[in-house]
Structures are given as structure tokens and as C-alpha cells.
Design a protein around this motif. Structure first.
Motif, PDB file in Angstrom:
ATOM      1  N   PRO A 229     -10.131  15.401  51.364  1.00 11.80           N
ATOM      2  CA  PRO A 229      -8.792  15.835  51.783  1.00 11.80           C
ATOM      3  C   PRO A 229      -7.726  14.776  51.498  1.00 11.80           C
ATOM      4  CG  PRO A 229     -10.404  16.141  53.543  1.00 11.80           C
ATOM      5  CD  PRO A 229     -11.044  15.282  52.506  1.00 11.80           C
ATOM      6  N   ILE A 230      -8.158  13.527  51.382  1.00 11.00           N
ATOM      7  CA  ILE A 230      -7.210  12.448  51.084  1.00 11.00           C
ATOM      8  C   ILE A 230      -6.721  12.556  49.646  1.00 11.00           C
ATOM      9  CG2 ILE A 230      -6.941   9.950  50.852  1.00 11.00           C
ATOM     10  CD1 ILE A 230      -8.937   9.620  53.156  1.00 11.00           C
ATOM     11  N   ASP A 231      -7.658  12.722  48.708  1.00  9.70           N
ATOM     12  CA  ASP A 231      -7.298  12.808  47.284  1.00  9.70           C
ATOM     13  C   ASP A 231      -7.073  14.241  46.815  1.00  9.70           C
ATOM     14  OD1 ASP A 231      -7.683  10.034  47.069  1.00  9.70           O
ATOM     15  OD2 ASP A 231      -9.827  10.299  46.704  1.00  9.70           O
ATOM     16  N   GLU A 232      -7.518  15.222  47.654  1.00  7.85           N
ATOM     17  CA  GLU A 232      -7.474  16.641  47.275  1.00  7.85           C
ATOM     18  C   GLU A 232      -8.219  16.872  45.968  1.00  7.85           C
ATOM     19  OE1 GLU A 232      -3.369  17.849  47.339  1.00  7.85           O
ATOM     20  OE2 GLU A 232      -3.351  17.982  49.533  1.00  7.85           O
ATOM     21  N   GLU A 233      -9.415  16.295  45.892  1.00  7.06           N
ATOM     22  CA  GLU A 233     -10.250  16.410  44.694  1.00  7.06           C
ATOM     23  C   GLU A 233     -11.697  16.710  45.067  1.00  7.06           C
ATOM     24  OE1 GLU A 233      -7.862  13.290  41.724  1.00  7.06           O
ATOM     25  OE2 GLU A 233      -9.874  12.792  42.454  1.00  7.06           O
ATOM     26  N   ILE A 234     -12.376  17.392  44.154  1.00  9.71           N
ATOM     27  CA  ILE A 234     -13.802  17.688  44.299  1.00  9.71           C
ATOM     28  C   ILE A 234     -14.607  16.696  43.474  1.00  9.71           C
ATOM     29  CG2 ILE A 234     -15.614  19.347  43.677  1.00  9.71           C
ATOM     30  CD1 ILE A 234     -13.623  21.566  44.337  1.00  9.71           C
ATOM     31  N   GLU A 235     -15.692  16.206  44.056  1.00  5.59           N
ATOM     32  CA  GLU A 235     -16.598  15.306  43.345  1.00  5.59           C
ATOM     33  C   GLU A 235     -18.008  15.885  43.368  1.00  5.59           C
ATOM     34  OE1 GLU A 235     -16.381  11.582  45.410  1.00  5.59           O
ATOM     35  OE2 GLU A 235     -14.188  11.627  45.485  1.00  5.59           O
ATOM     36  N   LEU A 236     -18.675  15.887  42.235  1.00  2.00           N
ATOM     37  CA  LEU A 236     -20.106  16.180  42.191  1.00  2.00           C
ATOM     38  C   LEU A 236     -20.829  14.855  42.371  1.00  2.00           C
ATOM     39  CD1 LEU A 236     -22.576  17.994  41.697  1.00  2.00           C
ATOM     40  CD2 LEU A 236     -22.286  17.553  39.236  1.00  2.00           C
ATOM     41  N   LEU A 237     -21.587  14.738  43.461  1.00  2.00           N
ATOM     42  CA  LEU A 237     -22.306  13.497  43.725  1.00  2.00           C
ATOM     43  C   LEU A 237     -23.711  13.523  43.141  1.00  2.00           C
ATOM     44  CD1 LEU A 237     -21.280  12.817  47.440  1.00  2.00           C
ATOM     45  CD2 LEU A 237     -20.284  11.846  45.361  1.00  2.00           C
ATOM     46  N   MET A 291     -17.358  26.843  40.069  1.00  2.00           N
ATOM     47  CA  MET A 291     -17.863  27.455  41.292  1.00  2.00           C
ATOM     48  C   MET A 291     -17.400  26.673  42.519  1.00  2.00           C
ATOM     49  SD  MET A 291     -21.732  28.833  40.470  1.00  2.00           S
ATOM     50  CE  MET A 291     -22.420  27.221  40.083  1.00  2.00           C
ATOM     51  N   ALA A 292     -17.470  25.354  42.434  1.00  4.80           N
ATOM     52  CA  ALA A 292     -17.065  24.515  43.557  1.00  4.80           C
ATOM     53  C   ALA A 292     -15.579  24.669  43.852  1.00  4.80           C
ATOM     54  CB  ALA A 292     -17.395  23.051  43.260  1.00  4.80           C
ATOM     55  N   GLU A 293     -14.753  24.698  42.803  1.00 10.73           N
ATOM     56  CA  GLU A 293     -13.308  24.854  42.980  1.00 10.73           C
ATOM     57  C   GLU A 293     -12.993  26.174  43.684  1.00 10.73           C
ATOM     58  OE1 GLU A 293     -10.901  22.787  42.329  1.00 10.73           O
ATOM     59  OE2 GLU A 293     -11.665  21.332  40.854  1.00 10.73           O
ATOM     60  N   ARG A 294     -13.650  27.227  43.270  1.00 10.66           N
ATOM     61  CA  ARG A 294     -13.380  28.543  43.848  1.00 10.66           C
ATOM     62  C   ARG A 294     -13.862  28.630  45.291  1.00 10.66           C
ATOM     63  NH1 ARG A 294     -15.787  31.889  38.874  1.00 10.66           N
ATOM     64  NH2 ARG A 294     -15.562  33.734  40.193  1.00 10.66           N
ATOM     65  N   TYR A 295     -14.977  27.985  45.580  1.00  7.46           N
ATOM     66  CA  TYR A 295     -15.474  27.970  46.959  1.00  7.46           C
ATOM     67  C   TYR A 295     -14.506  27.208  47.867  1.00  7.46           C
ATOM     68  CZ  TYR A 295     -18.234  26.875  51.078  1.00  7.46           C
ATOM     69  OH  TYR A 295     -18.647  26.731  52.383  1.00  7.46           O
ATOM     70  N   ILE A 308     -14.099  19.939  54.324  1.00 16.26           N
ATOM     71  CA  ILE A 308     -13.814  18.511  54.491  1.00 16.26           C
ATOM     72  C   ILE A 308     -15.119  17.767  54.223  1.00 16.26           C
ATOM     73  CG2 ILE A 308     -13.187  16.672  56.102  1.00 16.26           C
ATOM     74  CD1 ILE A 308     -11.522  18.750  57.648  1.00 16.26           C
ATOM     75  N   GLY A 309     -15.157  16.960  53.186  1.00 16.81           N
ATOM     76  CA  GLY A 309     -16.342  16.147  52.921  1.00 16.81           C
ATOM     77  C   GLY A 309     -17.434  16.876  52.170  1.00 16.81           C
ATOM     78  N   PRO A 310     -18.702  16.667  52.568  1.00 18.13           N
ATOM     79  CA  PRO A 310     -19.823  17.168  51.777  1.00 18.13           C
ATOM     80  C   PRO A 310     -20.070  18.664  51.947  1.00 18.13           C
ATOM     81  CG  PRO A 310     -20.633  16.083  53.745  1.00 18.13           C
ATOM     82  CD  PRO A 310     -19.143  15.885  53.737  1.00 18.13           C
ATOM     83  N   PHE A 311     -20.501  19.293  50.878  1.00 12.37           N
ATOM     84  CA  PHE A 311     -21.002  20.667  50.923  1.00 12.37           C
ATOM     85  C   PHE A 311     -21.964  20.843  49.762  1.00 12.37           C
ATOM     86  CE2 PHE A 311     -17.370  20.886  48.109  1.00 12.37           C
ATOM     87  CZ  PHE A 311     -17.645  21.874  47.174  1.00 12.37           C
TER      88      PHE A 311
END
Length: 379
Positions: A229-237, A291-295, A308-311
Motif C-alpha cells: 500500500p505504500i508503493d501501490e505496487e504488486i511484487e511476485l516473491l 491475474m494478480a493485478e485484476r485480483y 494489504i501485504g501477502p496473498f
């Protein structure tokens, strides 16, 4: 539902320089605690009597007789039952605990109590946790449909089974686990169900509420994501897959040997007992990020404030390289312990240092404290 404003009032009394990261002692607690220590936080694990030694002895922070430091869990609170955590929430608040929800926390505490009674700051979306329950009207399947994401086609009536399906319902005795089974016809569905009921694996009541969906033949990949939520970005870990008992034992037997199994052994169970790390062909990563962006967008719209955070998006891939999401974890996934200390492959290359899910959670909390933006990451 405990409102976010109530949690922010609690945070006003916290000593932000002495935040402790806490978790239920099960599921992915070791990864959470290890990651917290990597980012300089103290750790607290709430455990249950009879299941506490892993945390209170074997991984407890201690000094050896020659003054070496060993272990990474600072404090353990041992309860008679996990669900009693509701009774110690004042103590958790006094200790400045930010709690990291995992699946065990939700199951043992109960979704209603997590939403309405547990007045401790949670890292993540408190209301989104309910979407994991398949019986809920606005379950993750509902959310996937709203997001236009692919998932296995449901079969509403077992009498309509005309190809291989998987029947999803909880285990009768091990409620955290699965009582899944497969069938290719209504006749097979009833025969297998009756045997599993007889052997205490499932109940007739759960069977009437089971989710039946067409079986996707292909490998499975659990994609461990993180939304900041800080960067408003999705990361694949990272990516993991599961070891399931007794399914994995069955698939190592020749077909002729499987046919000799006794009735109580014949139908495999799908109880998760471990995980392994994986990577994905790079040409498919674009599909996964989409898929992650749409979710994330759908969750933000229908379950404000959203992810918020991991999913984790749990998928199966068919022969034409199409992904189908068969499960969603709207919190830290169950397979993240494989990346303790050494991090996830994708998270490591992104951050240029070992980055497990547990460490990424701690890093986000640390950044939120330093930027005075804790309100963005807790509910």
C-alpha cells in the motif's frame, strides 16, 4: 466488524520504537518470526499447549554456554487452546504487538471473532479474510468472477457429473485440512462419498455444501505475491507447490499396485504436509502478473481497503498453458517457510537481498513506521 479507526486509536498508545511482531504458532509462523528478526523486530508467538515446543524450545532465542546467539523467537505465550487468544488481547496491546494473520489464526479463532472481537492491529485486510470461506456468498470465487479471472468450472448438481471433477469440502476431524476427493460420474461420487463418510473422513452435512468443479489436469503453482500500500505496487516473491498426504504416496505407486489397496487406503487424502519451491517459464509470467493485478483491483473495489501485504493465488495449468485459480489465500500463504533465511527467488532478485514473505512483511511495517504511514498497512 472492528473499524479501521478503532485500530488506529489503539495504535496511538503504541510505542512505535518498540513494535513486536506476533503470530499464532502454526502454519507460517517461523517464516513470519524469522523475517521480523531480519528487519530488527522482536518476535512473539502465541502457541497452544502440546504444540509449543517448536517455538518455546527449539527455535527460541537463547545464548549457548560459549555466548553464541541461537534462535529467533523472543517470547512465547502458551494457551490451553489457540482460540483463547481473544482473552490475552489486552496483553498483546500492552506489548505493542502488530499481529500477522495466517490461516491457523482465522480457523482456530473463528472469522467472527477476528472481525468483531480481536482488537489488536492486524497487518493485512481484516475483512478480506472471510472471502477464503467457500461457503460465503462473497467468497474468493465470487471475487474471481467479479475480476474476470479464470477458475475451474463449477458443477452445481452432482447428478450432472459427466467428466472428472474434484469435490471440495473440509475434513471431518481435521477441520484445518481437506476432505477432497475426485469422481467422474454421479455413481462414483456416491460410492466414494459413502466410503469416506464410513471411515470418518467427511460428513454428509459437509457434502451437501461441497464445492464441485471440473478437474484441471496439469501442474499446480502457488504464486506468493505481495501488494504494498505504500508503493501501490504488486511484487511476485516466489512460487511453491505442495506435498499432500496420502495423495503423494498414491502417485508413486504403479496403477496395478494402487488397485490392490484396501478400502480404507484406496481413496487418497489431500492433507498438506510440506512444500517445495518452484520457478515458472518466463514467457508465462505476464499472465501471472495480470491475474494478480485484476485480483488486487477487485479486492480494492469490493473489500475495501483491499489487499494489504501477502496473498497467494493457487493455480493449475492445463495443456494449453491456461491458468485456473482454484484457491486464494488473502494473507500469508502456507508454503512460505521454504524461503526462510534464504528468501524467495523472485523476491531476492527484486530487492537484491534475501527476501522471504516474512521479511517482506516486516520490511513493510518498518517502512510504514519510518514514513509515519502505519495506518496504510493495518486494519
Amino acid at each position: 466488524m472492528i473499524e479501521r479507526e478503532q485500530i488506529l486509536e489503539v495504535l496511538k498508545n503504541y510505542d512505535k520504537g518498540n513494535i513486536i511482531i506476533g503470530a499464532i504458532g502454526s502454519h507460517s509462523a517461523l517464516d513470519i518470526a524469522d523475517g521480523a528478526k531480519e528487519e530488527g523486530f522482536k518476535t512473539l508467538i502465541v502457541s497452544q499447549k502440546g504444540r509449543h515446543k517448536t517455538y518455546a524450545e527449539y527455535f527460541k532465542l537463547k545464548k549457548t554456554k560459549d555466548s553464541l546467539t541461537k534462535g529467533f523467537i523472543d517470547e512465547v505465550i502458551i494457551l490451553e487452546k489457540f482460540g483463547k487468544i481473544i482473552d490475552i488481547q489486552e496483553e498483546l496491546r500492552k506489548k505493542n504487538v502488530i499481529f500477522i494473520p495466517n490461516r491457523s489464526f482465522v480457523v482456530y479463532t473463528g472469522t467472527d471473532k477476528v472481525e468483531n472481537d480481536f482488537l489488536v492491529p492486524l497487518f493485512g485486510s481484516r475483512n478480506l479474510l472471510r472471502s477464503e470461506e467457500r461457503s460465503e456468498e462473497k467468497s474468493y470465487y465470487w471475487l474471481l468472477e467479479k475480476a474476470g479471472l479464470p477458475y475451474p468450472e463449477p458443477v452445481e448438481d452432482p447428478k450432472d457429473i459427466n467428466e472428472l471433477v474434484i469435490v471440495k469440502l473440509p475434513h471431518a476431524k481435521k477441520r484445518l485440512e481437506r476432505g477432497f476427493f475426485t469422481a467422474a460420474s454421479y455413481k462414483e461420487f456416491r460410492e466414494k462419498a459413502e466410503k469416506l463418510i464410513k471411515h470418518g473422513v467427511i460428513t454428509e452435512e459437509d457434502l451437501t455444501k461441497a464445492r464441485i468443479e471440473k478437474y484441471i489436469i496439469g501442474p499446480v503453482f502457488n504464486f506468493d505475491f505481495f501488494y504494498s500500500p505504500i508503493d501501490e505496487e504488486i511484487e511476485l516473491l516466489g512460487i511453491d507447490w505442495r506435498f499432500e498426504t496420502s495423495l503423494d504416496g498414491h502417485v508413486r505407486l504403479p496403477a496395478s499396485q494402487q488397485l490392490t489397496l484396501q478400502e480404507h487406503q484406496f481413496e487418497p487424502e489431500y492433507t498438506v504436509c510440506g512444500h517445495a519451491s518452484s520457478t515458472l517459464r518466463e514467457s508465462l509470467l505476464e499472465k501471472v502478473f495480470d491475474m494478480a493485478e485484476r485480483y488486487v483491483e477487485a479486492a480494492k473495489k469490493y473489500y475495501s481497503p483491499g489487499v494489504i501485504g501477502p496473498f497467494t493465488l493457487q493455480t493449475a495449468v492445463d495443456k494449453d498453458l491456461n491458468f485456473y485459480i482454484y484457491d486464494v489465500a488473502p494473507r500469508t500463504g502456507g508454503g512460505t517457510n521454504i524461503h526462510m533465511a534464504m528468501g524467495h527467488p523472485y523476491g531476492n532478485v527484486l530487492w537484491r537481498k534475501p527476501m522471504s514473505t516474512g521479511r517482506r512483511i516486516a520490511l513493510e511495517i518498518k517502512r510504514a513506521i519510518e514514513l509515519d504511514e502505519l495506518e496504510k498497512v493495518v486494519t
